[in-house]
Scaffold this motif. Structure first.
Motif, PDB file in Angstrom:
ATOM      1  N   LEU A   1       0.830  -1.219   0.000  1.00 41.86           N
ATOM      2  CA  LEU A   1       0.000   0.000   0.000  1.00 41.86           C
ATOM      3  C   LEU A   1       0.857   1.259   0.000  1.00 41.86           C
ATOM      4  CD1 LEU A   1      -2.764  -1.173   2.484  1.00 41.86           C
ATOM      5  CD2 LEU A   1      -3.081  -0.680   0.066  1.00 41.86           C
ATOM      6  N   VAL A   2       1.978   1.216   0.700  1.00 43.63           N
ATOM      7  CA  VAL A   2       2.825   2.419   0.796  1.00 43.63           C
ATOM      8  C   VAL A   2       3.675   2.607  -0.463  1.00 43.63           C
ATOM      9  CG1 VAL A   2       4.755   3.463   2.057  1.00 43.63           C
ATOM     10  CG2 VAL A   2       2.859   2.435   3.311  1.00 43.63           C
ATOM     11  N   PHE A   3       4.372   1.563  -0.878  1.00 41.42           N
ATOM     12  CA  PHE A   3       5.318   1.710  -1.996  1.00 41.42           C
ATOM     13  C   PHE A   3       4.672   1.572  -3.366  1.00 41.42           C
ATOM     14  CE2 PHE A   3       8.427   0.347   1.326  1.00 41.42           C
ATOM     15  CZ  PHE A   3       9.116   1.535   1.368  1.00 41.42           C
ATOM     16  N   TYR A   4       3.745   0.658  -3.477  1.00 33.55           N
ATOM     17  CA  TYR A   4       3.141   0.380  -4.784  1.00 33.55           C
ATOM     18  C   TYR A   4       1.980   1.341  -5.045  1.00 33.55           C
ATOM     19  CZ  TYR A   4       1.088  -2.823  -8.368  1.00 33.55           C
ATOM     20  OH  TYR A   4       0.574  -3.404  -9.504  1.00 33.55           O
ATOM     21  N   GLN A   5       1.162   1.546  -3.997  1.00 30.58           N
ATOM     22  CA  GLN A   5      -0.049   2.365  -4.180  1.00 30.58           C
ATOM     23  C   GLN A   5       0.146   3.811  -3.743  1.00 30.58           C
ATOM     24  OE1 GLN A   5      -2.425   1.149  -5.837  1.00 30.58           O
ATOM     25  NE2 GLN A   5      -2.238  -1.080  -5.640  1.00 30.58           N
ATOM     26  N   ASP A   6       1.310   4.128  -3.214  1.00 26.73           N
ATOM     27  CA  ASP A   6       1.621   5.495  -2.764  1.00 26.73           C
ATOM     28  C   ASP A   6       0.639   6.027  -1.714  1.00 26.73           C
ATOM     29  OD1 ASP A   6       3.942   5.905  -4.246  1.00 26.73           O
ATOM     30  OD2 ASP A   6       2.790   6.378  -6.051  1.00 26.73           O
ATOM     31  N   LEU A   7       0.188   5.176  -0.862  1.00 22.10           N
ATOM     32  CA  LEU A   7      -0.680   5.631   0.227  1.00 22.10           C
ATOM     33  C   LEU A   7       0.194   6.014   1.416  1.00 22.10           C
ATOM     34  CD1 LEU A   7      -3.665   3.086   0.392  1.00 22.10           C
ATOM     35  CD2 LEU A   7      -3.519   5.210  -0.868  1.00 22.10           C
ATOM     36  N   SER A   8      -0.330   6.912   2.245  1.00 27.49           N
ATOM     37  CA  SER A   8       0.407   7.242   3.465  1.00 27.49           C
ATOM     38  C   SER A   8       0.191   6.112   4.469  1.00 27.49           C
ATOM     39  CB  SER A   8      -0.114   8.549   4.044  1.00 27.49           C
ATOM     40  OG  SER A   8      -1.435   8.366   4.478  1.00 27.49           O
ATOM     41  N   LEU A   9       0.974   6.124   5.541  1.00 26.95           N
ATOM     42  CA  LEU A   9       0.815   5.057   6.541  1.00 26.95           C
ATOM     43  C   LEU A   9      -0.574   5.077   7.167  1.00 26.95           C
ATOM     44  CD1 LEU A   9       4.129   4.675   8.554  1.00 26.95           C
ATOM     45  CD2 LEU A   9       2.860   2.919   7.340  1.00 26.95           C
ATOM     46  N   SER A  10      -1.108   6.299   7.397  1.00 23.51           N
ATOM     47  CA  SER A  10      -2.437   6.359   8.021  1.00 23.51           C
ATOM     48  C   SER A  10      -3.505   5.847   7.051  1.00 23.51           C
ATOM     49  CB  SER A  10      -2.756   7.769   8.510  1.00 23.51           C
ATOM     50  OG  SER A  10      -2.701   8.659   7.430  1.00 23.51           O
ATOM     51  N   GLU A  11      -3.321   6.118   5.751  1.00 26.24           N
ATOM     52  CA  GLU A  11      -4.282   5.594   4.772  1.00 26.24           C
ATOM     53  C   GLU A  11      -4.183   4.062   4.688  1.00 26.24           C
ATOM     54  OE1 GLU A  11      -4.782   9.184   1.499  1.00 26.24           O
ATOM     55  OE2 GLU A  11      -2.962   7.983   1.479  1.00 26.24           O
TER      56      GLU A  11
ATOM     57  N   ARG B   1       2.649   1.225  11.301  1.00 26.80           N
ATOM     58  CA  ARG B   1       4.062   1.666  11.266  1.00 26.80           C
ATOM     59  C   ARG B   1       4.989   0.513  11.639  1.00 26.80           C
ATOM     60  NH1 ARG B   1       3.679   6.407  13.491  1.00 26.80           N
ATOM     61  NH2 ARG B   1       3.829   7.501  11.524  1.00 26.80           N
ATOM     62  N   GLN B   2       4.572  -0.248  12.637  1.00 24.84           N
ATOM     63  CA  GLN B   2       5.383  -1.391  13.076  1.00 24.84           C
ATOM     64  C   GLN B   2       5.511  -2.428  11.939  1.00 24.84           C
ATOM     65  OE1 GLN B   2       3.824  -3.501  16.497  1.00 24.84           O
ATOM     66  NE2 GLN B   2       5.623  -2.823  17.636  1.00 24.84           N
ATOM     67  N   HIS B   3       4.375  -2.717  11.277  1.00 23.04           N
ATOM     68  CA  HIS B   3       4.405  -3.658  10.153  1.00 23.04           C
ATOM     69  C   HIS B   3       5.317  -3.119   9.050  1.00 23.04           C
ATOM     70  CE1 HIS B   3       1.366  -6.103  11.916  1.00 23.04           C
ATOM     71  NE2 HIS B   3       0.382  -5.251  11.741  1.00 23.04           N
ATOM     72  N   TYR B   4       5.241  -1.812   8.850  1.00 22.11           N
ATOM     73  CA  TYR B   4       6.020  -1.174   7.786  1.00 22.11           C
ATOM     74  C   TYR B   4       7.522  -1.312   8.043  1.00 22.11           C
ATOM     75  CZ  TYR B   4       7.924   2.807   5.143  1.00 22.11           C
ATOM     76  OH  TYR B   4       8.663   3.608   4.322  1.00 22.11           O
TER      77      TYR B   4
END
Lengths: 170, 99
Positions: A126-136, A149-152
Motif C-alpha cells: 500500500l505504501v510503496f506500490y499504491q503510494d498511500l500514506s501510513l495512516s491511509e 508503522r510497526q508492520h512497515y
C-alpha cells in the motif's frame, strides 16, 4: 451511479488490479474475479462511499474485504461439504486464464513479499506500490497507525534481507 | 516517501499494469438476474411436490371421532363367580369357592 465515482473507478482500475493481485497472493486470474465482484458490489449498491475517507482508501478496503470473502469461498469449495454440494448446484464461472509476463526483478519482489507476514506485505504494497500514506494504509487494513508503522518497519527490514543476493559458497 | 525499495515496487507496478485487464464500462453494470439452472429448477420442483403431498396427506381422525371403548357399566368385582352360570366349564370339584 454517480459519474464522478465511475470516473474515479476507471482511473484507479490498473492500481486496483495490482492491489487485488496482491490480496490474492499473486494469482492474477483470481484477482480479476475479485475485482469484478467488487465492482458488482458498487453497481448493485451493496457498498456505498460515504465520503468519510479518501475514495481510494475506501475502494481498496472494499477490494481487500472482497478478496477475503473469495478466499473463504475457495476454502469452502475445497472442503468435502463444498465438493458434495457443488455436484448438485454446480455453476461454472471460468475466468480467463491470464498469464502475467513478469520479468525477473518483479518476480523476485513478488516472491519475497509472499514470504513476509501478510500484514507486513500489505503495508509495504500500500505504501510503496499504491503510494498511500501510513495512516491511509492503516485505514485500508483496519489497524491503528502505530500498528501499521510497526508492520512497515519490520516489513522493510525483512524484505531487504530477502532481496539480498545469496552469498556465494565455495 | 523515498526509499531504496520504492524503485522495485515501481517496477512491479509497471509490469502488473501492463497485465491488468482493460477497463470496461460493463464492470459497473448491474447484471440481469440469472435464470435458474436445470438442476436447481428440478430440485425446486421436487421440493414443491413434496411440500404439497405433505400438506394434502390424510389427517388421522380426532379423539372425538373414535368409537367408545370399555364402556361397560361399573359392577362388583368377581360378581360373576358368586353365581356361576349353567354353562360354567369347570367340573364341580374344581370350582373355586370364595368365602
Amino acid at each position: 451511479m454517480d459519474s464522478a465515482i465511475a470516473a474515479s473507478l476507471e482511473s484507479l482500475h490498473p492500481d486496483a488490479f495490482g492491489w487485488a493481485v496482491h490480496c490474492c497472493g499473486g494469482d492474477a486470474a483470481r484477482a480479476e474475479e475479485v475485482l469484478q465482484n467488487a465492482y458488482l458490489k458498487i453497481a448493485a449498491d451493496r457498498v456505498r462511499f460515504d465520503g468519510r475517507s479518501a475514495f481510494k482508501t475506501w475502494w481498496f478496503g472494499v477490494i481487500r474485504y472482497t478478496a477475503l470473502e473469495e478466499q473463504r469461498r475457495a476454502r469452502f469449495r475445497e472442503s468435502l461439504l463444498g465438493k458434495l454440494l457443488s455436484t448438485f448446484t454446480e455453476e461454472h464461472h471460468p475466468s480467463p486464464a491470464r498469464q502475467i509476463e513478469r520479468d525477473e526483478r518483479a518476480r523476485e519482489l513478488r516472491a519475497a513479499l509472499e514470504k513476509l507476514p501478510a500484514r507486513q506485505a500489505e503495508t509495504l504494497h500500500l505504501v510503496f506500490y499504491q503510494d498511500l500514506s501510513l495512516s491511509e494504509a492503516a485505514e485500508v487494513m483496519r489497524v491503528s497507525v502505530g500498528s501499521a508503522r510497526q508492520h512497515y518497519e519490520r516489513g522493510k527490514a525483512r524484505l531487504r534481507e530477502l532481496l539480498q543476493p545469496a552469498p556465494d559458497h565455495e | 516517501m523515498s526509499d531504496d525499495l520504492k524503485p522495485l515496487f515501481d517496477h512491479l507496478r509497471e509490469s502488473e499494469r501492463e497485465a491488468a485487464p482493460a477497463w470496461h464500462p460493463r464492470y459497473l453494470r448491474t447484471p440481469a438476474p440469472r435464470p435458474l439452472s436445470v438442476p436447481k429448477l428440478a430440485f425446486t420442483a421436487v421440493l414443491a411436490c413434496a411440500a404439497a403431498l405433505w400438506l394434502l396427506r390424510p389427517v388421522p381422525p380426532g379423539v372425538a371421532d373414535l368409537p367408545p371403548l370399555l364402556d361397560s357399566e361399573p359392577r362388583e368385582l368377581f360378581a360373576s363367580l358368586d353365581a356361576p352360570s349353567s354353562d360354567f366349564l369347570l367340573p364341580a370339584h374344581l370350582t373355586i369357592h370364595i368365602p
